[in-house]
Write a protein that holds these residues in place. Structure first.
Motif, mmCIF file in Angstrom:
data_model
loop_
_atom_site.group_PDB
_atom_site.id
_atom_site.type_symbol
_atom_site.label_atom_id
_atom_site.label_comp_id
_atom_site.label_asym_id
_atom_site.label_seq_id
_atom_site.Cartn_x
_atom_site.Cartn_y
_atom_site.Cartn_z
ATOM 1 N N GLY A 1 2.471 1.959 -3.220
ATOM 2 C CA GLY A 1 1.534 2.617 -4.124
ATOM 3 C C GLY A 1 1.456 4.116 -3.879
ATOM 4 N N ASN B 1 -1.574 2.681 -13.096
ATOM 5 C CA ASN B 1 -2.457 1.530 -12.878
ATOM 6 C C ASN B 1 -1.905 0.603 -11.799
ATOM 7 O OD1 ASN B 1 -4.415 2.285 -14.757
ATOM 8 N ND2 ASN B 1 -3.301 1.327 -16.454
ATOM 9 N N ILE B 2 -0.576 0.431 -11.774
ATOM 10 C CA ILE B 2 0.050 -0.378 -10.726
ATOM 11 C C ILE B 2 -0.174 0.274 -9.371
ATOM 12 C CG2 ILE B 2 2.250 -1.226 -9.816
ATOM 13 C CD1 ILE B 2 3.233 -1.447 -12.716
ATOM 14 N N ASN C 1 -5.525 -0.545 -3.323
ATOM 15 C CA ASN C 1 -6.865 -1.117 -3.286
ATOM 16 C C ASN C 1 -7.307 -1.286 -1.831
ATOM 17 O OD1 ASN C 1 -9.147 -2.952 -3.440
ATOM 18 N ND2 ASN C 1 -8.470 -3.438 -5.516
ATOM 19 N N LEU D 1 -2.583 2.265 -8.406
ATOM 20 C CA LEU D 1 -3.975 2.148 -7.992
ATOM 21 C C LEU D 1 -4.295 0.736 -7.498
ATOM 22 C CD1 LEU D 1 -5.741 4.258 -10.781
ATOM 23 C CD2 LEU D 1 -5.104 4.963 -8.450
ATOM 24 N N SER D 2 -3.655 -0.264 -8.086
ATOM 25 C CA SER D 2 -3.863 -1.639 -7.606
ATOM 26 C C SER D 2 -3.223 -1.841 -6.232
ATOM 27 C CB SER D 2 -3.300 -2.647 -8.611
ATOM 28 O OG SER D 2 -1.886 -2.581 -8.688
ATOM 29 N N CYS D 3 -2.140 -1.132 -5.971
ATOM 30 C CA CYS D 3 -1.445 -1.255 -4.681
ATOM 31 C C CYS D 3 -2.252 -0.661 -3.530
ATOM 32 C CB CYS D 3 -0.082 -0.569 -4.740
ATOM 33 S SG CYS D 3 1.146 -1.390 -5.765
ATOM 34 N N ALA E 1 -6.708 -8.029 -2.595
ATOM 35 C CA ALA E 1 -6.683 -7.743 -4.029
ATOM 36 C C ALA E 1 -5.401 -7.031 -4.454
ATOM 37 C CB ALA E 1 -7.900 -6.906 -4.415
ATOM 38 N N ARG E 2 -4.607 -6.595 -3.489
ATOM 39 C CA ARG E 2 -3.353 -5.917 -3.829
ATOM 40 C C ARG E 2 -2.335 -6.927 -4.368
ATOM 41 N NH1 ARG E 2 -3.044 -2.754 1.974
ATOM 42 N NH2 ARG E 2 -5.007 -1.582 1.706
ATOM 43 N N PRO E 3 -1.542 -6.530 -5.353
ATOM 44 C CA PRO E 3 -0.525 -7.450 -5.893
ATOM 45 C C PRO E 3 0.610 -7.653 -4.901
ATOM 46 C CG PRO E 3 -0.256 -5.275 -6.849
ATOM 47 C CD PRO E 3 -1.519 -5.221 -6.031
ATOM 48 N N TYR F 1 0.837 -1.205 0.000
ATOM 49 C CA TYR F 1 0.000 0.000 0.000
ATOM 50 C C TYR F 1 0.872 1.255 0.000
ATOM 51 C CZ TYR F 1 -3.418 3.487 1.478
ATOM 52 O OH TYR F 1 -4.204 4.614 1.542
ATOM 53 N N TYR G 1 5.258 -6.690 -13.439
ATOM 54 C CA TYR G 1 4.490 -5.650 -14.125
ATOM 55 C C TYR G 1 5.411 -4.516 -14.593
ATOM 56 C CZ TYR G 1 0.465 -7.862 -11.798
ATOM 57 O OH TYR G 1 -0.465 -8.752 -11.348
#
Length: 346
Positions: A276, A315-316, A322, A318-320, A327-329, A273, A337
């Motif tokens: 991100g 985009n990476i 989440n 925003l996924s971090c 759901a975070r990578p 997080y 990525y």
């Protein structure tokens, strides 16, 4: 460059005097000099062998006496200046008598006793020396009055220094290639930390040590080299000291983004997080919101291939961040990525 990473002792003292009511006021280690006479015994620092091979010595870092031996009194007599302050303590630039410069990180409230402190620092030092994206831990001292760790010094300062220097002081902004290089270094450093073998339970337990979590990922803990590669500092320090409130009005703050760093849990998902948040800081500008970045409003000029790369990094990011932690990578996935980002074509 030094101005980005260095605040004079006089400036710090002056600003602290403006906030004397703050119960968590911290002194520069240089201010302890008046207590030297009161020390009955000097205390030597414990150094870790820079040439330590983790494949020997049963995988442990080797503690040794420094030659010539460096002691607490010598550190107190050295030239020092405060670089920054955090919820765990204070970071200072220390110039020793023979001209060697190092960064000294002093803790406010240590949560472990002397023997446990040494064991944990030894393990963090071993891991940090196995990865070039981590700031090496070279020595530590645990005394009744003062507890600190000695690390390498980086004249370029931190990522937070460089970003705020461009935004607030009119210094040259980082180019996209430099930003991407820094991002890759941070990702690889965190992925290395997260690859360390640890129990599945990530919740902090004072009886255990977790080598696979950084615990304090933020822009001010990303140190920059002159070639714009980056190293993570303060690895593991969240497992040594207690989080305390402090007044930081005297020092430069990172940009006020739509999101803030999270330090509630000692976990890999929390590291992701905060990674991100760093990505958003690198991509954005002060006060920028997610919608603005989606519209291409960034603080640096990007076109063609670089513009595509920047949006992929967004985009990476925003996924971090989440809100659903699961759901975070993982950092391993993020490194993959980012490899795809490097292969983007016009």
């Amino acid at each position: 460059m030094l101005s980005r990473a260095f605040v004079t002792k006089h400036q710090v003292r002056r600003n602290f005097n403006d906030h004397e009511e703050n119960s968590c006021r911290s002194m520069s280690i240089h201010e302890y000099e008046e207590f030297i006479i009161g020390f009955k015994q000097d205390v030597p620092l414990v150094f870790f062998d820079e040439n330590n091979d983790p494949n020997h010595n049963n995988g442990k870092a080797v503690a040794r006496s420094c030659e010539p031996r460096l002691t607490l009194k010598e550190v107190l007599r050295a030239s020092a200046g405060v670089m920054g302050e955090s919820h765990f303590g204070m970071t200072e630039k220390v110039v020793l008598l023979k001209g060697k410069i190092c960064a000294l990180k002093r803790f406010r409230k240590v949560v472990v006793k002397n023997s446990e402190f040494g064991k944990r620092i030894e393990k963090f030092a071993r891991v940090s020396r196995e990865c070039k994206q981590l700031v090496p831990i070279t020595a530590y001292l645990y005394s009744k009055r003062i507890k600190f760790v000695v690390c390498d010094y980086y004249p370029m300062g931190s990522l937070a220094d460089l970003l705020s220097g461009a935004r607030d002081l009119g210094q040259t902004a980082l180019e996209w290639k430099q930003r991407l290089k820094i991002i890759l270094c941070i990702a690889n450093g965190l992925a290395f930390i997260h690859s360390q073998n640890q129990p599945k339970n990530q919740i902090k337990d004072h009886k255990d040590i977790y080598l696979n979590v950084h615990g304090n990922v933020k822009a001010s803990n990303i140190m920059i080299n002159i070639d714009f590669t980056a190293c993570l500092s303060d690895y593991g320090f969240a497992q040594l000291a207690e989080w305390t409130e402090f007044s930081d009005t005297w020092q430069k703050k990172p940009p006020l983004l739509e999101y803030v760093y999270s330090h509630k849990l000692l976990s890999q998902k929390n590291d992701v997080y905060n990674f991100g948040i760093i990505l958003l800081d690198i991509l954005g500008r002060q006060g920028m919101k997610k919608e603005e970045m989606k519209n291409g409003e960034v603080e640096f000029l990007v076109q063609g291939k670089e513009r595509k790369q920047a949006f992929n990094v967004l985009n990476i990011a925003l996924s971090c961040i989440n809100s659903d932690q699961e759901a975070r990578p993982t950092m391993k996935e993020i490194v993959i990525y980012l490899g795809d980002v490097l292969r983007v074509r016009n």
